[in-house]
Motif scaffolding. Structure first.
Motif, PDB file in Angstrom:
ATOM      1  N   GLN A 101      64.491  38.688   7.441  1.00 15.21           N
ATOM      2  CA  GLN A 101      63.844  39.732   6.659  1.00 15.21           C
ATOM      3  C   GLN A 101      62.639  39.175   5.898  1.00 15.21           C
ATOM      4  OE1 GLN A 101      67.361  40.868   4.415  1.00 15.21           O
ATOM      5  NE2 GLN A 101      67.501  42.839   5.490  1.00 15.21           N
ATOM      6  N   THR A 102      62.828  38.022   5.286  1.00 19.20           N
ATOM      7  CA  THR A 102      61.738  37.405   4.527  1.00 19.20           C
ATOM      8  C   THR A 102      60.598  36.995   5.444  1.00 19.20           C
ATOM      9  OG1 THR A 102      63.321  36.592   2.891  1.00 19.20           O
ATOM     10  CG2 THR A 102      61.155  35.540   2.942  1.00 19.20           C
ATOM     11  N   ARG A 103      60.944  36.485   6.620  1.00 16.36           N
ATOM     12  CA  ARG A 103      59.910  36.078   7.574  1.00 16.36           C
ATOM     13  C   ARG A 103      59.041  37.267   7.964  1.00 16.36           C
ATOM     14  NH1 ARG A 103      62.640  33.393  12.344  1.00 16.36           N
ATOM     15  NH2 ARG A 103      63.302  35.546  12.702  1.00 16.36           N
ATOM     16  N   ARG A 104      59.658  38.426   8.143  1.00 15.45           N
ATOM     17  CA  ARG A 104      58.877  39.623   8.482  1.00 15.45           C
ATOM     18  C   ARG A 104      57.916  39.974   7.353  1.00 15.45           C
ATOM     19  NH1 ARG A 104      63.759  41.358  10.922  1.00 15.45           N
ATOM     20  NH2 ARG A 104      64.386  42.497   9.045  1.00 15.45           N
ATOM     21  N   ILE A 105      58.363  39.820   6.112  1.00 17.64           N
ATOM     22  CA  ILE A 105      57.497  40.115   4.971  1.00 17.64           C
ATOM     23  C   ILE A 105      56.311  39.149   4.943  1.00 17.64           C
ATOM     24  CG2 ILE A 105      57.352  40.060   2.436  1.00 17.64           C
ATOM     25  CD1 ILE A 105      60.250  41.085   2.400  1.00 17.64           C
ATOM     26  N   VAL A 106      56.592  37.857   5.129  1.00 22.99           N
ATOM     27  CA  VAL A 106      55.520  36.852   5.120  1.00 22.99           C
ATOM     28  C   VAL A 106      54.517  37.143   6.232  1.00 22.99           C
ATOM     29  CG1 VAL A 106      54.996  34.411   5.493  1.00 22.99           C
ATOM     30  CG2 VAL A 106      56.939  35.059   4.054  1.00 22.99           C
ATOM     31  N   ARG A 107      55.011  37.469   7.408  1.00 22.11           N
ATOM     32  CA  ARG A 107      54.105  37.730   8.535  1.00 22.11           C
ATOM     33  C   ARG A 107      53.325  39.025   8.351  1.00 22.11           C
ATOM     34  NH1 ARG A 107      57.976  35.660  13.564  1.00 22.11           N
ATOM     35  NH2 ARG A 107      57.469  33.430  13.304  1.00 22.11           N
ATOM     36  N   ARG A 108      53.963  40.033   7.773  1.00 28.38           N
ATOM     37  CA  ARG A 108      53.233  41.275   7.515  1.00 28.38           C
ATOM     38  C   ARG A 108      52.130  41.036   6.487  1.00 28.38           C
ATOM     39  NH1 ARG A 108      57.116  44.493   5.361  1.00 28.38           N
ATOM     40  NH2 ARG A 108      57.966  44.904   7.425  1.00 28.38           N
ATOM     41  N   ARG A 109      52.455  40.299   5.448  1.00 28.88           N
ATOM     42  CA  ARG A 109      51.444  39.971   4.439  1.00 28.88           C
ATOM     43  C   ARG A 109      50.310  39.157   5.057  1.00 28.88           C
ATOM     44  NH1 ARG A 109      50.074  36.071   0.639  1.00 28.88           N
ATOM     45  NH2 ARG A 109      49.579  36.862  -1.451  1.00 28.88           N
ATOM     46  N   SER A 110      50.659  38.209   5.901  1.00 32.71           N
ATOM     47  CA  SER A 110      49.652  37.366   6.542  1.00 32.71           C
ATOM     48  C   SER A 110      48.771  38.182   7.487  1.00 32.71           C
ATOM     49  CB  SER A 110      50.333  36.232   7.308  1.00 32.71           C
ATOM     50  OG  SER A 110      51.082  35.403   6.428  1.00 32.71           O
TER      51      SER A 110
END
Length: 396
Positions: free
Chosen positions: A102-111
């Motif tokens: 879940q956190t990885r998706r947030i980081v990638r969406r932000r990136s």
């Protein structure tokens, strides 16, 4: 199957934020402004860092100071803080019960959105955009946030070697062209300027900026795991050593290019390219040293309420995305042929003076926004795009 409940994403209240990272970002923006402003000034021939080679002696002295202390030093500091900030993001999500996927998706969406912001910045304003490079790193190297410390240090070492190779190629290319290239910022035709900005940006982002960012990005992740800037008092020894050794390495590594850029040394191509590569790669040490020094300053301020200047700088750091883009808006309005056209009339020294004034204006604006409890508009937009379905809200 059990699903993890979605976390409510709230921005960290200003009162709960650590002073050092925000103070570092706010101060770093001064270096960014100084490094970028002279790129809007038109010259027939420049040195490796874009300064005029036919300037008056006093002007070239100022060039030497900026080459030694500013150019190639702000980007690594920004990269380390970027890695540091992403680890803090991961920590917040973990405390709220989010899993790593879940956190990885947030980081990638932000990136991904940072990449979009960077594209728009380069398209409309400045070819030297660095937002997209950070977005690029966040998308491709998210796994570094959970990599082992030994892996991070190996990545830092290997990408530093890649950085040197890219610098040598860029240096040889500049030497072969006799340092005579037209900056996209000085092209009068708007469409031609836009096309040149995109061409230059698309060449720099996946090559030069990528290998420039990754070493400091990895070290920033390592430091964030130890809360070096969040708890500077516990790491005073490490910060002191980093500030001293990093400064010494950067001064020694930057001196040959400084001598060449000021006309005190006239090296042949192999020596000139070597000086350029050495200057840039030792800029990583300077960026880390600057961040460490600001951590020590923040530690001294932690005993009491920060004064007006540290609060204003921290407010600028909290709104670094907005203030960074505002710098480019101001430079385009003042220097470009589509704006006031001062880029063909002013010297590098005058551009540096304007850079300081523009930075100071963004600090004052950020301080006023902080007093009124307002976040930066681009920070707010990025958060809403990053957490589109989470009911993001800002806790005052």
């Amino acid at each position: 199957m059990t699903l993890s409940p979605p976390a409510v994403h709230t921005a960290t209240p200003a009162a709960q934020r650590s002073l050092a990272p925000d103070l570092a970002r706010g101060t770093m923006l001064l270096l960014i402004a100084l490094a970028h402003a002279h790129m809007f000034i038109g010259h027939d021939q420049t040195g490796f860092r874009g300064y005029a080679v036919d300037a008056a002696p006093l002007e070239r002295l100022l060039t030497g100071v900026q080459v030694l202390l500013v150019d190639g030093r702000a980007l690594p500091m920004f990269a380390a803080l970027f890695g540091y900030g992403l680890v803090r993001l991961v920590d917040r999500q973990t405390r709220k019960g989010a899993t790593w996927p879940q956190t990885r998706r947030i980081v990638r969406r932000r990136s991904a959105w940072l990449l979009v912001f960077g594209f728009a910045h380069a398209l409309l304003l400045f070819f030297g955009d660095i937002l997209a490079a950070y977005g690029f790193v966040g998308l491709l190297f998210t796994g570094m946030l959970v990599a082992r410390d030994r892996t991070l240090l190996k990545i830092a070492a290997l990408t530093s070697l890649a950085h040197i190779a890219v610098l040598v190629l860029l240096g040889l290319s500049a030497e072969s062209a006799d340092h005579r290239t037209e900056q996209p910022t000085t092209i009068a035709d708007p469409l031609a300027a836009l096309a040149m900005r995109l061409m230059t940006w698309s060449a720099l982002t996946p090559t030069f900026y990528l290998v420039s960012i990754l070493p400091a990005f990895a070290i920033g992740i390592w430091a964030a795991r130890r809360r070096v800037l969040d708890e500077p008092g516990r790491h005073r020894g490490l910060l002191t050593r980093t500030a001293l050794w990093g400064t010494a390495i950067s001064l020694v590594g930057g001196t040959p290019l400084m001598l060449a850029e000021t006309g005190l040394w006239d090296p042949h191509t192999p020596a000139a390219v070597s000086a350029y590569a050495l200057h840039s790669v030792t800029g990583i040490a300077a960026g880390l040293a600057y961040a460490a020094l600001i951590g020590l300053i923040a530690d001294r301020r932690s005993a009491g309420t920060p004064g007006a200047i540290p609060r204003a700088l921290a407010a600028c750091g909290q709104r670094s995305l907005t203030c960074y883009v505002l710098q480019s808006v101001a430079f385009v309005a003042l220097f470009s042929p589509q704006g006031a056209g001062l880029g063909t009339e002013l010297t590098d020294a005058a551009a540096s003076a304007i850079a300081v004034a523009v930075w100071a204006a963004t600090v004052a604006l950020a301080a006023a926004m902080a007093r009124n409890g307002r976040r930066g508009p681009l920070e707010t937009l990025l958060r809403r795009l990053t957490y589109p379905r989470s009911g993001f809200k800002y806790a005052k």
